[in-house]
Design an enzyme around this catalytic site. Structure first.
Site, short mmCIF file in Angstrom:
data_model
loop_
_atom_site.label_atom_id
_atom_site.label_comp_id
_atom_site.label_asym_id
_atom_site.label_seq_id
_atom_site.Cartn_x
_atom_site.Cartn_y
_atom_site.Cartn_z
N SER A 1 99.83 81.04 59.83
CA SER A 1 98.10 80.53 59.52
C SER A 1 97.44 82.24 60.24
CB SER A 1 97.46 79.48 59.97
OG SER A 1 98.18 79.34 61.90
N SER B 1 96.82 90.02 73.28
CA SER B 1 94.86 89.57 73.70
C SER B 1 94.15 90.09 74.90
CB SER B 1 95.12 88.03 74.59
OG SER B 1 93.87 87.42 74.84
N TYR C 1 98.59 81.71 79.96
CA TYR C 1 98.89 83.21 78.67
C TYR C 1 98.40 84.58 78.98
CZ TYR C 1 96.40 84.70 74.30
OH TYR C 1 96.12 84.87 73.46
N LYS D 1 100.66 87.34 78.14
CA LYS D 1 99.95 88.32 77.37
C LYS D 1 100.53 89.28 78.10
CE LYS D 1 99.37 86.28 73.43
NZ LYS D 1 99.75 86.72 72.28
N THR E 1 90.74 81.02 64.46
CA THR E 1 91.71 80.62 64.04
C THR E 1 91.52 79.24 65.22
OG1 THR E 1 92.82 81.55 65.10
CG2 THR E 1 92.55 82.89 63.87
#
Length: 271
Positions: free
Chosen positions: A15, A138, A151, A155, A186
């Site tokens: 996805s 990101s 996160y 990243k 998304t």
């Protein structure tokens, strides 16, 4: 750079950005290898791709399955030309509330597993003296964003690994690119982990109104074709933050120059 006849292997391809990249590269003549945990969703993505496609489902945290998939990917068409480390999970919780197990899970998926998969493929790429590695980081890998401490840690770490790896491979014919997306429409926010590790289950308005995955994929592949090493795909304030923290090309060139001048050989000789 032409992608006609190249083989692109994409993790997290069921996805979002991963699926969009698969479609974009296929539209430019590349063969596609799709990986993720859900075989049925990967098969659904494959149905919309007209070029040759191989489905290799596995969990990125399963080292044995990952190594087996690497062998199959290499054998499929005689080699992997492009590898996209895209699998990942985000976070929505304050650090003070977040269980340490959530940190371990996010860093394992978003950083350690991506490194492990790359390390398994590296000997193949170096032996061939060609290939492209693409790491999906990101804007949160450039700027510390509240409610995403795990996160951001993962990243930021992925960019550090990729930058150092790029320098090491600069004499080996292998290209390394880092992508820093901002808000892309998304399920990243819906699938994000909360303080106790449970799935959040709802999205953010900024994500829902973000860049369409197909547009993000087009920008990314265009930038790879232009050999842009750090690729920022964002708009508005997110783009401004990413550009503010962009690593200058001169610095990347300087570190690669150290390798060209024998830095690694000297370090190895010194033990």
């Amino acid at each position: 750079m032409s992608f006609e006849g190249k083989t692109a292997w994409i993790t997290g391809a069921s996805s979002g950005i991963g699926a969009a990249l698969a479609r974009e590269w296929a539209s430019r003549g590349a063969r596609i290898i799709l990986s993720g945990r859900d075989q049925a969703r990967l098969a659904s993505v494959a149905e919309g791709i007209e070029t040759e496609t191989l489905i290799l489902p596995f969990d990125v945290r399963d080292d044995e399955a990952m190594r087996a998939a690497t062998s199959k990917a290499i054998a499929w068409q005689g080699g992997v030309d492009i590898f996209v480390a895209n699998a990942g999970v985000s976070q929505r919780s304050a650090a003070i509330d977040t269980d340490i197990s959530v940190y371990r899970e996010i860093i394992d998926i978003d950083l350690t597993a991506q490194i492990a998969a790359t390390q398994a493929l590296l000997p193949h790429l170096v032996e061939r003296q060609s290939g492209t590695l693409l790491f999906i980081s990101s804007i949160a890998g450039k700027v510390g964003v509240p409610m995403r401490t795990a996160y951001c840690a993962a990243k930021f770490g992925l960019i550090g690994y990729a930058d150092a790896l790029r320098a090491e491979l600069s004499q080996e014919g292998v290209l390394v690119h880092v992508v820093c997306p901002g808000s892309v429409a998304t399920d990243v926010s819906r699938n994000a982990l909360t303080a106790d590790g449970s799935r959040r289950g709802r999205s953010d308005q900024v994500i829902d109104n973000g860049i369409a995955p197909a547009e993000a994929a087009r920008r990314i592949v265009d930038a790879v074709a232009a050999n842009q090493r750090e690729i920022i795909v964002a708009e508005g304030m997110e783009e401004a933050m990413g550009e503010m923290r962009r690593t200058p090309d001169q610095l990347l060139d300087q570190v690669a120059g150290m390798v060209a001048a024998g830095y690694m050989e000297k370090m190895k000789a010194e033990g």
